[in-house]
Every structure is written in structure tokens, then in C-alpha cells.
Motif scaffolding. Sequence first.
Motif, mmCIF file in Angstrom:
data_model
loop_
_atom_site.group_PDB
_atom_site.id
_atom_site.type_symbol
_atom_site.label_atom_id
_atom_site.label_comp_id
_atom_site.label_asym_id
_atom_site.label_seq_id
_atom_site.Cartn_x
_atom_site.Cartn_y
_atom_site.Cartn_z
ATOM 1 N N LEU A 1 -13.565 11.131 -1.340
ATOM 2 C CA LEU A 1 -12.947 9.817 -1.450
ATOM 3 C C LEU A 1 -13.896 8.725 -0.967
ATOM 4 C CD1 LEU A 1 -9.361 10.586 -0.117
ATOM 5 C CD2 LEU A 1 -9.937 9.890 -2.442
ATOM 6 N N ASP A 2 -13.901 7.578 -1.667
ATOM 7 C CA ASP A 2 -14.597 6.392 -1.157
ATOM 8 C C ASP A 2 -13.869 5.903 0.090
ATOM 9 O OD1 ASP A 2 -16.326 6.532 -3.277
ATOM 10 O OD2 ASP A 2 -15.354 4.952 -4.445
ATOM 11 N N GLY B 1 -1.731 14.702 1.452
ATOM 12 C CA GLY B 1 -0.548 14.800 0.596
ATOM 13 C C GLY B 1 -0.394 13.571 -0.276
ATOM 14 N N TYR B 2 -0.649 12.376 0.309
ATOM 15 C CA TYR B 2 -0.613 11.144 -0.492
ATOM 16 C C TYR B 2 -1.674 11.196 -1.583
ATOM 17 C CZ TYR B 2 2.050 9.354 3.529
ATOM 18 O OH TYR B 2 2.967 9.174 4.535
ATOM 19 N N ALA B 3 -2.835 11.766 -1.239
ATOM 20 C CA ALA B 3 -3.946 11.825 -2.210
ATOM 21 C C ALA B 3 -3.553 12.670 -3.413
ATOM 22 C CB ALA B 3 -5.193 12.392 -1.543
ATOM 23 N N GLU B 4 -2.773 13.719 -3.188
ATOM 24 C CA GLU B 4 -2.352 14.589 -4.295
ATOM 25 C C GLU B 4 -1.477 13.836 -5.292
ATOM 26 O OE1 GLU B 4 -0.475 17.939 -2.548
ATOM 27 O OE2 GLU B 4 -2.358 18.787 -1.736
ATOM 28 N N GLU B 5 -0.780 12.801 -4.814
ATOM 29 C CA GLU B 5 0.070 12.025 -5.708
ATOM 30 C C GLU B 5 -0.742 11.223 -6.726
ATOM 31 O OE1 GLU B 5 2.540 9.562 -3.305
ATOM 32 O OE2 GLU B 5 3.314 11.221 -2.086
ATOM 33 N N PHE B 6 -2.036 11.010 -6.420
ATOM 34 C CA PHE B 6 -2.877 10.201 -7.312
ATOM 35 C C PHE B 6 -3.710 11.074 -8.253
ATOM 36 C CE2 PHE B 6 -1.757 7.199 -4.107
ATOM 37 C CZ PHE B 6 -1.844 5.953 -4.704
ATOM 38 N N ALA C 1 -8.842 3.989 2.480
ATOM 39 C CA ALA C 1 -9.188 4.807 1.316
ATOM 40 C C ALA C 1 -8.620 4.083 0.095
ATOM 41 C CB ALA C 1 -8.609 6.213 1.443
ATOM 42 N N PRO C 2 -9.425 3.238 -0.558
ATOM 43 C CA PRO C 2 -8.888 2.382 -1.643
ATOM 44 C C PRO C 2 -8.238 3.141 -2.793
ATOM 45 C CG PRO C 2 -11.091 1.676 -0.972
ATOM 46 C CD PRO C 2 -10.854 3.002 -0.328
ATOM 47 N N ALA C 3 -8.788 4.291 -3.149
ATOM 48 C CA ALA C 3 -8.282 5.013 -4.319
ATOM 49 C C ALA C 3 -6.843 5.465 -4.145
ATOM 50 C CB ALA C 3 -9.177 6.211 -4.625
ATOM 51 N N ILE C 4 -6.451 5.767 -2.891
ATOM 52 C CA ILE C 4 -5.085 6.223 -2.644
ATOM 53 C C ILE C 4 -4.268 5.182 -1.884
ATOM 54 C CG2 ILE C 4 -5.729 8.648 -2.745
ATOM 55 C CD1 ILE C 4 -5.676 8.722 0.306
ATOM 56 N N ALA D 1 0.814 -1.200 0.000
ATOM 57 C CA ALA D 1 0.000 0.000 0.000
ATOM 58 C C ALA D 1 0.858 1.266 0.000
ATOM 59 C CB ALA D 1 -0.912 0.003 1.237
ATOM 60 N N THR D 2 0.224 2.390 -0.256
ATOM 61 C CA THR D 2 0.933 3.673 -0.180
ATOM 62 C C THR D 2 1.401 3.926 1.252
ATOM 63 O OG1 THR D 2 -0.475 4.570 -1.934
ATOM 64 C CG2 THR D 2 0.737 6.159 -0.580
#
Length: 352
Positions: free
Chosen positions: A57-58, A346-351, A76-79, A27-28
Motif C-alpha cells: 500500500l502507498d 480487513g478494511y483493505a480487503e473491502e477495496f 493509506a489513501p487507497a483504502i 473516510a473509511t
Amino acid sequence: MIKRVFPGGNTAYGFYSFYNYIIEPDATRIMIIKGGPGVGKSTFMKKIGEELIDRGLDLEYHHCSGDNNSIDGIVAPAIKVAMIDGTAPHIVDPKNPGAVDEIIHLGDYWNEKGMRQAKEDILAANKEVGRLFKKGYSFLSALNSVVNDYVNINGDLMDFGKIDRIALEIMENIKGGQDKQGRIRHLFASAITPDGVVDYLETVVGPMDNIFVIKGEAGTGKSTLLKRITEHAVMRGYYIEAYHDHLDPDKYAHVIIPQLSTAFTVSEKFEKQASSVYDLNEYMCKGRYDEKARDQAVMDILLSNAVKYINEAKKTHDHMETFYIPNMDFEQISEVRQKTLDRILGYAEEFV
């Protein structure tokens, strides 16, 4: 979309853990929350989860079977980010420290002197919680023995050749696939909790476009059929979510193929919206022994007593929390939570 599941359960075999399946090991980020009862682990995760949902986010909420209103994890599956309660009885520790996993220890923000003063009370309460759960599990074990009696009786009366043909018919609907190895994620969609049997099937099975309901008494082959469907789908390269029976985790109760928006379930609550319903009772030979109605009262008593002890364990656990709460610095924990949320965003921004 919000999904609610249980990563562990109170079963006929004691506490049964699927916590290793909350998120994949590559995972991330996996944040493992440590600390005693009442230090705010569930609240910490709930508030971060609410913030992530507000940002579109889902989210998956992983509920605690010892207290279904409490959270043992969010994903948070998307990230590909998860937070997991890593304390007993489902101890989780980093497998790839730093690279993927880390520990957030809320015990860093308690008053050690105050905790030590409550030492004897905490030890006594913790011991009583263990005793009560053990007592509850003895009733669940007895209940499973009665259920397995029907499995053996009904199994002897089944025409499994016809069940095999049903399996082939269903498998013909699972087409396509990918040129990579399939995988299975194991969880519970229902659990035996202090409030009785609780399920979140409306968030697991309900959203699927294609729902196949498989009906049948114990021993008619429902779990075996679901396992065969799973094996077939995995060989085609699909990602599968297998949800296990809340009493006997060796059995499958629901199988989801997200890529096909397809669910196979033993829950009859979805009959009206089902694409197809397969009643395996129809393939039971003549001479069926139907003693379930006579024994149902006994099974109800066994489940009721199990729930009673699990409920008492929860109340004792709640009492133990009262020794922790006054000794916690929740202002510092709030600051840690905000910093943690900022990192996740911040991790979410990477996606993006």
C-alpha cells in the motif's frame, strides 16, 4: 510510494494546524490516538505503517514539527484509512463517532498510581515546554516582520501586469477537468523543527512528471501566482494539494495537481528537472532596493534563536516522557496494535 508531509507547523503565528486536512471526513476509518508523551503513539503508528507498506500500500507519513523524527499521523489513501495523534497542541476529536471516527486511548494502559507520583514533575515540564515554544515563536514573528518589509518594498517595484500574463500562460496548460466541484487539501511540505528547517519535497514535488519552478524575491508575487493557479484548477474540478510556507502559512509555497502529475513550486532545487522556470525577479522595475544581503545576518540570527528554543522545548518534552515510559504496559499496547492492524487489513480487503 511513500509521501512525507507536515500537518502542522511552528510559524510566525505560533503553532498552525492543518490536521483537519489529513484525510477527508467521509473516510473509511479515522483512528484518533490519545495519551500522554512517551506512551508510544508515534511507534504505534510507525509499526502499522511499515506493515501496510510491506503489503504494497502507498502511505503518507505526517511528521511532527516539534520532533520531525516523530509521527503525528499516517494515511493509506487507497483504502481511505488514517491514524492521527489527537493530543495537544493539535487536539483532534471524532466528528462522526462510530460511523467513521474512533478513539484509541493508550492512556488506558498506564499505571495511574505511578503517574500521580510524578504529577509535580510533569506539570513543571509541561509548563516549561509551553514557555520555550512561546519564546521561539516570538523570534519567528520578528523574522516574519523583516521578511514582510521586503514584501512591501519589492511589491512596489513589480510590474504585476506581466505577472498576470504569466498566470494566464500557465493556466493554459491546465486543461481538462471534471464535472464536479474541485477541492483543496492544505498541508506543509516543510517545517521549522528542532533540527532547523526540514522539508520532504522530494516525496511531494519530486515524483511529479511536470514541474514548474517559480523563482523570485519576497514580494514578487510567487504566492499570489500559486493561489491563482489553484483557483483556476479548482474551478476545473481538480483535487489540489496546497503546501504552505513554513514561516507564514498565509502564503502558498507549492501546489500539486495529482491527476495531471503536475507541480508548481517556489523551490529552486527542482530547476534541473523542471519543465519551465519562471523568474519573477525579471519583472521588477528599475530602482530596486537590494538590502537583503545586509539584513541576511539578522534574519539568520532570528531563525537560529527560534530553532534553539524549539530544540530546548523538544528536550524538555523528551524529559517529560521519562515519567510516562516506566508506567506503561507496552505488552498490552502491542496487542492493541496487532488487533488494530488486523482491522485495517480487513478494511483493505473491502477495496480488492
